[in-house]
Write a protein that holds these residues in place. Structure first.
Motif, PDB file in Angstrom:
ATOM      1  N   ALA A 158      44.356  38.231 -66.561  1.00 17.05           N
ATOM      2  CA  ALA A 158      43.846  39.434 -65.907  1.00 17.05           C
ATOM      3  C   ALA A 158      43.890  40.609 -66.878  1.00 17.05           C
ATOM      4  CB  ALA A 158      44.679  39.753 -64.668  1.00 17.05           C
ATOM      5  N   GLY A 159      42.805  41.338 -66.953  1.00 19.09           N
ATOM      6  CA  GLY A 159      42.756  42.517 -67.809  1.00 19.09           C
ATOM      7  C   GLY A 159      42.440  42.240 -69.269  1.00 19.09           C
ATOM      8  N   ALA A 178      47.678  42.123 -63.400  1.00 10.68           N
ATOM      9  CA  ALA A 178      46.917  43.318 -63.713  1.00 10.68           C
ATOM     10  C   ALA A 178      47.816  44.531 -63.642  1.00 10.68           C
ATOM     11  CB  ALA A 178      45.751  43.468 -62.729  1.00 10.68           C
ATOM     12  N   HIS A 219      37.146  44.334 -68.731  1.00  8.02           N
ATOM     13  CA  HIS A 219      37.279  44.081 -67.296  1.00  8.02           C
ATOM     14  C   HIS A 219      36.781  45.285 -66.507  1.00  8.02           C
ATOM     15  CE1 HIS A 219      41.000  46.538 -66.866  1.00  8.02           C
ATOM     16  NE2 HIS A 219      41.258  46.117 -68.078  1.00  8.02           N
ATOM     17  N   LYS A 261      37.902  47.307 -64.155  1.00 13.85           N
ATOM     18  CA  LYS A 261      38.682  48.538 -64.006  1.00 13.85           C
ATOM     19  C   LYS A 261      38.619  49.385 -65.279  1.00 13.85           C
ATOM     20  CE  LYS A 261      41.870  46.694 -60.549  1.00 13.85           C
ATOM     21  NZ  LYS A 261      43.280  46.333 -60.244  1.00 13.85           N
ATOM     22  N   SER A 265      35.859  40.360 -63.852  1.00 13.04           N
ATOM     23  CA  SER A 265      36.549  40.834 -62.659  1.00 13.04           C
ATOM     24  C   SER A 265      38.047  40.930 -62.918  1.00 13.04           C
ATOM     25  CB  SER A 265      36.287  39.884 -61.491  1.00 13.04           C
ATOM     26  OG  SER A 265      37.093  40.210 -60.383  1.00 13.04           O
ATOM     27  N   SER A 266      38.656  41.983 -62.411  1.00 11.96           N
ATOM     28  CA  SER A 266      40.114  42.132 -62.505  1.00 11.96           C
ATOM     29  C   SER A 266      40.815  41.396 -61.382  1.00 11.96           C
ATOM     30  CB  SER A 266      40.496  43.620 -62.447  1.00 11.96           C
ATOM     31  OG  SER A 266      39.931  44.316 -63.530  1.00 11.96           O
TER      32      SER A 266
END
Length: 438
Positions: free
Chosen positions: A238-239, A10, A197, A199, A231-232
């Motif tokens: 991720a992302g 991330a 995601h 964030k 979820s990150s």
């Protein structure tokens, strides 16, 4: 390479950036501190090592211990050179092992497919190769995975240029068990839908049902509805922001559609072995693509990180060579300073063999002193670095004990090697001339 599939960390958070700065400062200060207090630690550590290793050799071992304790400042300074190199080796070993263990743990927990097909050189997968995969008997499903870029216009009015978006078949929601904080990831593959995601959603005021204007590269602008927020807190993919290949095809002309970056295949129950062989056979005419099961993938990931660590270890070997020269210099100087003492010990019955053994033991205990401090310090650095990397998804701390123990034992051999020349010279010393030395 093997790390190409979704092993993206991330984006560094402010907390991670601050942590990196503090970690760097902590490493420098702790290293300086250990160099400064090395002479103070030398007394206690050498006594412990002497009790464990040297006392079994009787008077010769006790003399070697006392010689190492005679000048703690010199012993500390000599051990510090070896300490620095081994601290870096231990730190990198812990970080590398933790990266592999974390990635393997994430693969076990989140990847629900049997086989991953990709090009190690980064080439996209041709439609002919994809068709060959789909024609393999014994497969329950085949999932295509491709990435492209687009300009986003978010609900807060901001425009984000050249932002990644991942288009996949709906079965990818099963192939990668991505945790969601809102909605169902399967809904992101509905027509004109997507996921983001958490964030990204927080930064741009996005919630379930929000519309994002996505201007696809080489295509038209789509207004996609956010159906899931992922979820990150993960390591794999991720992302990522997901949509379906069907949605991508609706807005990008067929001639400009990106090719698949990866293809995932899942075998029918009980047919994994035969499907694995059949996939390799089907892609025999496409040597640029590699078929891996999860075991292969973990091994490739470990080898990839191992190659990087081996390169760094090669550079650190130069520092260890300098440390060996330091031990040689210290012992040679010690022998010169004790010339008369050596002559007197030889005169009262100390044999050449016992003299050489005493100097070798002294060298070994100095090397092990530096190794003990260096490995302890390096493991502390590595564990601290792993806590920082946990913010990026690397949550498993793995201490490579075989490597640590091997390096510690190897340090004893480094001490033996460093003592060869000083011990040889001391053994050939003329007794009468030595006694007559002022």
């Amino acid at each position: 390479g093997a790390g190409g599939y979704g092993l993206y960390l991330a984006s560094a958070t402010d907390q991670a950036k601050q942590g990196s700065a503090w970690l760097g400062l902590g490493i420098v200060l702790s290293l300086i501190g250990f160099v400064v207090i090395g002479p103070l630690l030398a007394g206690g550590v050498v006594r412990v090592l002497g009790a464990v290793l040297l006392r079994m050799f009787g008077p010769v071992g006790r003399m070697a211990e006392r010689n190492a304790l005679r000048n703690p400042r010199r012993t500390g300074a000599t051990g510090a050179a070896l300490m620095i190199g081994l601290a870096l080796v231990a730190c990198l070993s812990v970080v590398g092992s933790s990266m592999v263990a974390s990635a393997s743990d994430q693969l076990d927990k989140t990847v629900g497919t049997d086989f991953i097909i990709q090009s190690d050189s980064g080439q996209r997968i041709t439609p002919q190769a994809v068709r060959a995969v789909k024609d393999v008997p014994g497969l329950a499903r085949v999932t295509e995975y491709r990435t492209t870029t687009a300009d986003y216009t978010t609900p807060d009015g901001r425009t984000l240029k050249d932002t990644d978006i991942t288009a996949a078949d709906p079965t990818y929601a099963t192939d990668l068990r991505t945790k969601t904080v809102a909605g169902d990831l399967k809904d992101a593959y509905l027509p004109d839908s997507m996921s983001v995601h958490d964030k990204f959603a927080k930064a741009h005021g996005i919630h379930l049902g929000s519309k994002i204007a996505v201007s696809f590269k080489d295509g038209r602008t789509a207004h996609l509805t956010v159906r899931a927020i992922t979820s990150s807190d993960g390591l794999i993919d991720a992302g990522a922001k997901y949509t379906s290949i069907a949605t991508l095809a609706k807005y990008v002309p067929a001639a400009r559609m990106p090719l698949d970056e990866l293809v995932f295949a899942t075998a029918k129950d009980g047919r994994q072995d035969s499907a694995y062989k059949a996939l390799k056979s089907a892609l025999h005419d496409y040597p640029q693509y590699t078929v891996r099961d999860q075991t292969d993938y973990k091994k490739a990931l470990k080898d990839q990180i191992g190659q990087l660590l081996n390169l760094i270890y090669g550079l650190l070997a130069l520092a260890i060579i300098v440390a060996v020269l330091g031990v040689v210099n210290t012992l040679a100087l010690s022998v010169v300073e004790r010339t008369r003492e050596i002559g007197l010990m030889r005169a009262i019955g100390l044999s050449r063999r016992q003299l050489r053994r005493m100097i070798r033991m002294e060298s070994v205990v100095i090397a092990l002193f530096g190794a003990l401090l260096g490995l302890g310090l390096g493991m502390g650095w590595g564990a601290t670095a792993q806590k920082l990397l946990a913010l990026q998804g690397l949550k498993v701390l793995e201490i490579p004990w075989p490597t640590i123990i091997g390096v510690f034992i190897g340090s004893a051999f480094v001490g033996l090697f460093a003592a060869l020349i000083p011990a040889f010279r001391a053994g050939r010393m003329n007794v009468l001339n030595a006694i007559a030395t002022d």
